[in-house]
Design a protein around this motif. Structure first.
Motif, PDB file in Angstrom:
ATOM      1  N   LYS A  86     -23.053   9.110 -70.374  1.00  0.00           N
ATOM      2  CA  LYS A  86     -24.335   8.870 -71.033  1.00  0.00           C
ATOM      3  C   LYS A  86     -25.376   9.939 -70.758  1.00  0.00           C
ATOM      4  CE  LYS A  86     -22.905   4.884 -72.546  1.00  0.00           C
ATOM      5  NZ  LYS A  86     -22.522   4.738 -73.928  1.00  0.00           N
ATOM      6  N   GLY A  87     -25.119  10.818 -69.796  1.00  0.00           N
ATOM      7  CA  GLY A  87     -26.095  11.857 -69.474  1.00  0.00           C
ATOM      8  C   GLY A  87     -27.289  11.332 -68.698  1.00  0.00           C
ATOM      9  N   ILE A  88     -27.145  10.197 -68.049  1.00  0.00           N
ATOM     10  CA  ILE A  88     -28.244   9.608 -67.282  1.00  0.00           C
ATOM     11  C   ILE A  88     -27.929   9.777 -65.798  1.00  0.00           C
ATOM     12  CG2 ILE A  88     -29.492   7.488 -66.731  1.00  0.00           C
ATOM     13  CD1 ILE A  88     -28.816   6.533 -69.590  1.00  0.00           C
ATOM     14  N   ASP A  89     -28.751  10.577 -65.113  1.00  0.00           N
ATOM     15  CA  ASP A  89     -28.593  10.810 -63.682  1.00  0.00           C
ATOM     16  C   ASP A  89     -29.598   9.918 -62.964  1.00  0.00           C
ATOM     17  OD1 ASP A  89     -28.655  11.738 -61.047  1.00  0.00           O
ATOM     18  OD2 ASP A  89     -28.295  13.807 -61.647  1.00  0.00           O
ATOM     19  N   LEU A  90     -29.109   8.893 -62.301  1.00  0.00           N
ATOM     20  CA  LEU A  90     -29.992   7.916 -61.661  1.00  0.00           C
ATOM     21  C   LEU A  90     -30.865   8.554 -60.591  1.00  0.00           C
ATOM     22  CD1 LEU A  90     -27.466   4.970 -61.417  1.00  0.00           C
ATOM     23  CD2 LEU A  90     -29.168   5.424 -63.187  1.00  0.00           C
ATOM     24  N   ARG A  91     -30.358   9.585 -59.913  1.00  0.00           N
ATOM     25  CA  ARG A  91     -31.186  10.283 -58.918  1.00  0.00           C
ATOM     26  C   ARG A  91     -32.399  10.908 -59.591  1.00  0.00           C
ATOM     27  NH1 ARG A  91     -26.175  13.614 -56.760  1.00  0.00           N
ATOM     28  NH2 ARG A  91     -26.222  13.905 -58.998  1.00  0.00           N
ATOM     29  N   ARG A  92     -32.173  11.471 -60.755  1.00  0.00           N
ATOM     30  CA  ARG A  92     -33.279  12.113 -61.469  1.00  0.00           C
ATOM     31  C   ARG A  92     -34.265  11.084 -62.004  1.00  0.00           C
ATOM     32  NH1 ARG A  92     -30.793  17.594 -64.036  1.00  0.00           N
ATOM     33  NH2 ARG A  92     -32.978  17.935 -64.564  1.00  0.00           N
ATOM     34  N   LEU A  93     -33.785   9.894 -62.348  1.00  0.00           N
ATOM     35  CA  LEU A  93     -34.710   8.853 -62.791  1.00  0.00           C
ATOM     36  C   LEU A  93     -35.622   8.421 -61.644  1.00  0.00           C
ATOM     37  CD1 LEU A  93     -32.596   6.528 -65.118  1.00  0.00           C
ATOM     38  CD2 LEU A  93     -33.921   8.562 -65.693  1.00  0.00           C
ATOM     39  N   VAL A  94     -35.057   8.282 -60.450  1.00  0.00           N
ATOM     40  CA  VAL A  94     -35.868   7.936 -59.282  1.00  0.00           C
ATOM     41  C   VAL A  94     -36.859   9.064 -58.995  1.00  0.00           C
ATOM     42  CG1 VAL A  94     -35.781   7.508 -56.784  1.00  0.00           C
ATOM     43  CG2 VAL A  94     -34.197   6.331 -58.315  1.00  0.00           C
ATOM     44  N   ARG A  95     -36.395  10.292 -59.084  1.00  0.00           N
ATOM     45  CA  ARG A  95     -37.281  11.451 -58.884  1.00  0.00           C
ATOM     46  C   ARG A  95     -38.402  11.460 -59.928  1.00  0.00           C
ATOM     47  NH1 ARG A  95     -34.135  16.863 -58.709  1.00  0.00           N
ATOM     48  NH2 ARG A  95     -34.312  16.786 -60.973  1.00  0.00           N
ATOM     49  N   ALA A  96     -38.117  10.955 -61.112  1.00  0.00           N
ATOM     50  CA  ALA A  96     -39.127  10.884 -62.183  1.00  0.00           C
ATOM     51  C   ALA A  96     -40.117   9.749 -61.965  1.00  0.00           C
ATOM     52  CB  ALA A  96     -38.438  10.723 -63.535  1.00  0.00           C
ATOM     53  N   GLY A  97     -39.913   8.955 -60.923  1.00  0.00           N
ATOM     54  CA  GLY A  97     -40.868   7.899 -60.602  1.00  0.00           C
ATOM     55  C   GLY A  97     -40.457   6.498 -60.977  1.00  0.00           C
ATOM     56  N   VAL A  98     -39.224   6.297 -61.442  1.00  0.00           N
ATOM     57  CA  VAL A  98     -38.771   4.943 -61.763  1.00  0.00           C
ATOM     58  C   VAL A  98     -38.828   4.108 -60.481  1.00  0.00           C
ATOM     59  CG1 VAL A  98     -36.741   3.571 -62.386  1.00  0.00           C
ATOM     60  CG2 VAL A  98     -37.357   5.577 -63.737  1.00  0.00           C
ATOM     61  N   ASP A  99     -39.441   2.957 -60.566  1.00  0.00           N
ATOM     62  CA  ASP A  99     -39.639   2.126 -59.378  1.00  0.00           C
ATOM     63  C   ASP A  99     -38.384   1.364 -58.979  1.00  0.00           C
ATOM     64  OD1 ASP A  99     -42.582   2.537 -58.910  1.00  0.00           O
ATOM     65  OD2 ASP A  99     -42.617   1.819 -60.989  1.00  0.00           O
ATOM     66  N   TYR A 100     -37.650   0.856 -59.964  1.00  0.00           N
ATOM     67  CA  TYR A 100     -36.453   0.064 -59.674  1.00  0.00           C
ATOM     68  C   TYR A 100     -35.337   0.417 -60.651  1.00  0.00           C
ATOM     69  CZ  TYR A 100     -39.678  -2.845 -57.017  1.00  0.00           C
ATOM     70  OH  TYR A 100     -40.610  -3.283 -56.117  1.00  0.00           O
ATOM     71  N   LEU A 101     -34.134   0.470 -60.136  1.00  0.00           N
ATOM     72  CA  LEU A 101     -32.939   0.589 -60.961  1.00  0.00           C
ATOM     73  C   LEU A 101     -32.301  -0.792 -61.019  1.00  0.00           C
ATOM     74  CD1 LEU A 101     -31.434   3.819 -59.383  1.00  0.00           C
ATOM     75  CD2 LEU A 101     -32.689   3.633 -61.541  1.00  0.00           C
ATOM     76  N   MET A 102     -31.770  -1.131 -62.159  1.00  0.00           N
ATOM     77  CA  MET A 102     -31.163  -2.441 -62.312  1.00  0.00           C
ATOM     78  C   MET A 102     -29.706  -2.262 -62.728  1.00  0.00           C
ATOM     79  SD  MET A 102     -32.503  -5.717 -64.444  1.00  0.00           S
ATOM     80  CE  MET A 102     -33.809  -6.056 -63.295  1.00  0.00           C
ATOM     81  N   PRO A 103     -28.798  -2.221 -61.750  1.00  0.00           N
ATOM     82  CA  PRO A 103     -27.379  -2.104 -62.106  1.00  0.00           C
ATOM     83  C   PRO A 103     -26.947  -3.271 -62.986  1.00  0.00           C
ATOM     84  CG  PRO A 103     -27.697  -1.800 -59.760  1.00  0.00           C
ATOM     85  CD  PRO A 103     -28.999  -2.285 -60.319  1.00  0.00           C
ATOM     86  N   ASN A 104     -26.190  -2.950 -63.984  1.00  0.00           N
ATOM     87  CA  ASN A 104     -25.721  -3.946 -64.941  1.00  0.00           C
ATOM     88  C   ASN A 104     -24.466  -4.630 -64.375  1.00  0.00           C
ATOM     89  OD1 ASN A 104     -25.554  -5.414 -67.260  1.00  0.00           O
ATOM     90  ND2 ASN A 104     -24.855  -3.739 -68.538  1.00  0.00           N
ATOM     91  N   ILE A 105     -24.688  -5.481 -63.407  1.00  0.00           N
ATOM     92  CA  ILE A 105     -23.591  -6.121 -62.684  1.00  0.00           C
ATOM     93  C   ILE A 105     -23.192  -7.388 -63.432  1.00  0.00           C
ATOM     94  CG2 ILE A 105     -22.882  -7.123 -60.488  1.00  0.00           C
ATOM     95  CD1 ILE A 105     -25.161  -5.372 -59.254  1.00  0.00           C
ATOM     96  N   VAL A 106     -22.056  -7.319 -64.101  1.00  0.00           N
ATOM     97  CA  VAL A 106     -21.618  -8.445 -64.920  1.00  0.00           C
ATOM     98  C   VAL A 106     -20.148  -8.781 -64.685  1.00  0.00           C
ATOM     99  CG1 VAL A 106     -23.340  -8.088 -66.722  1.00  0.00           C
ATOM    100  CG2 VAL A 106     -21.192  -6.857 -66.845  1.00  0.00           C
TER     101      VAL A 106
END
Length: 188
Positions: A86-106
């Protein structure tokens, strides 16, 4: 998007192609030897950069308003697959200031919906610890499914005992990994 990719990757275009950049057709790119499928690392990096830029702008505005952001950025079975598919680097999202990541645990919802693929349960069950390993500075909120998968299964009603087991299991996996990571960082 093609122009952004070329600029970001620092690719020099042949003069005849440079004039037709507004034509974003696959035939034009391929004819010039610039098929993006031949540049997978550059393409992943470009997409990760674009998502980081996007979330930096969103977070800047929302944080000024006193709001927080939660991103469900994982549509695969682990953060590595999310980056490369998907081209989504979660480390970079956190670096961009995202407060919380929500793993899609299903895991349970997928087990109920697709009993012919029992491996999916374990692949999704490991999403939280793999995300913690990939981005230890990120804060995770679990999207442990009550309404799961394609919203067809309501685990709370269809399999409450399995949902309860998921709830017991996932925090243990996550906490155990986090404690191990903290101990390793203290030891150097």
């Amino acid at each position: 998007m093609f122009r952004q990719f070329i600029d970001h990757a620092g690719i020099d275009l042949p003069a005849e192609l440079g004039e037709s950049l507004n034509d974003d057709s696959r035939a034009t790119r391929t004819g010039a030897g610039l098929d993006m499928e031949g540049l997978p690392e550059e393409w992943v990096e470009f997409n990760a950069w674009r998502w980081e830029e996007f979330w930096s702008k969103i977070n800047g505005r929302l944080h000024r308003l006193g709001k927080k952001t939660i991103v469900l950025g994982m549509y695969c079975t682990d953060p590595f697959e999310t980056l490369y598919c998907k081209g989504i680097d979660l480390r970079r999202l956190v670096r961009a200031g995202v407060d919380y990541l929500m793993p899609n645990i299903v895991p349970t919802g997928l087990r109920l919906q697709h009993p012919e693929h029992p491996d999916r349960f374990h692949r999704y069950m490991t999403l939280a610890p793999l995300t913690s390993a990939f981005v230890p500075e990120g804060k995770l909120l679990s999207l442990l499914g009550v309404k799961d998968a394609t919203e067809e299964w309501d685990v709370l009603h269809h399999a409450p005992c399995l949902l309860e087991r998921d709830i017991y299991t996932l925090p243990q996996l996550h906490d155990r990994y986090r404690q191990r990571s903290e101990a390793q960082s203290l030891m150097g």
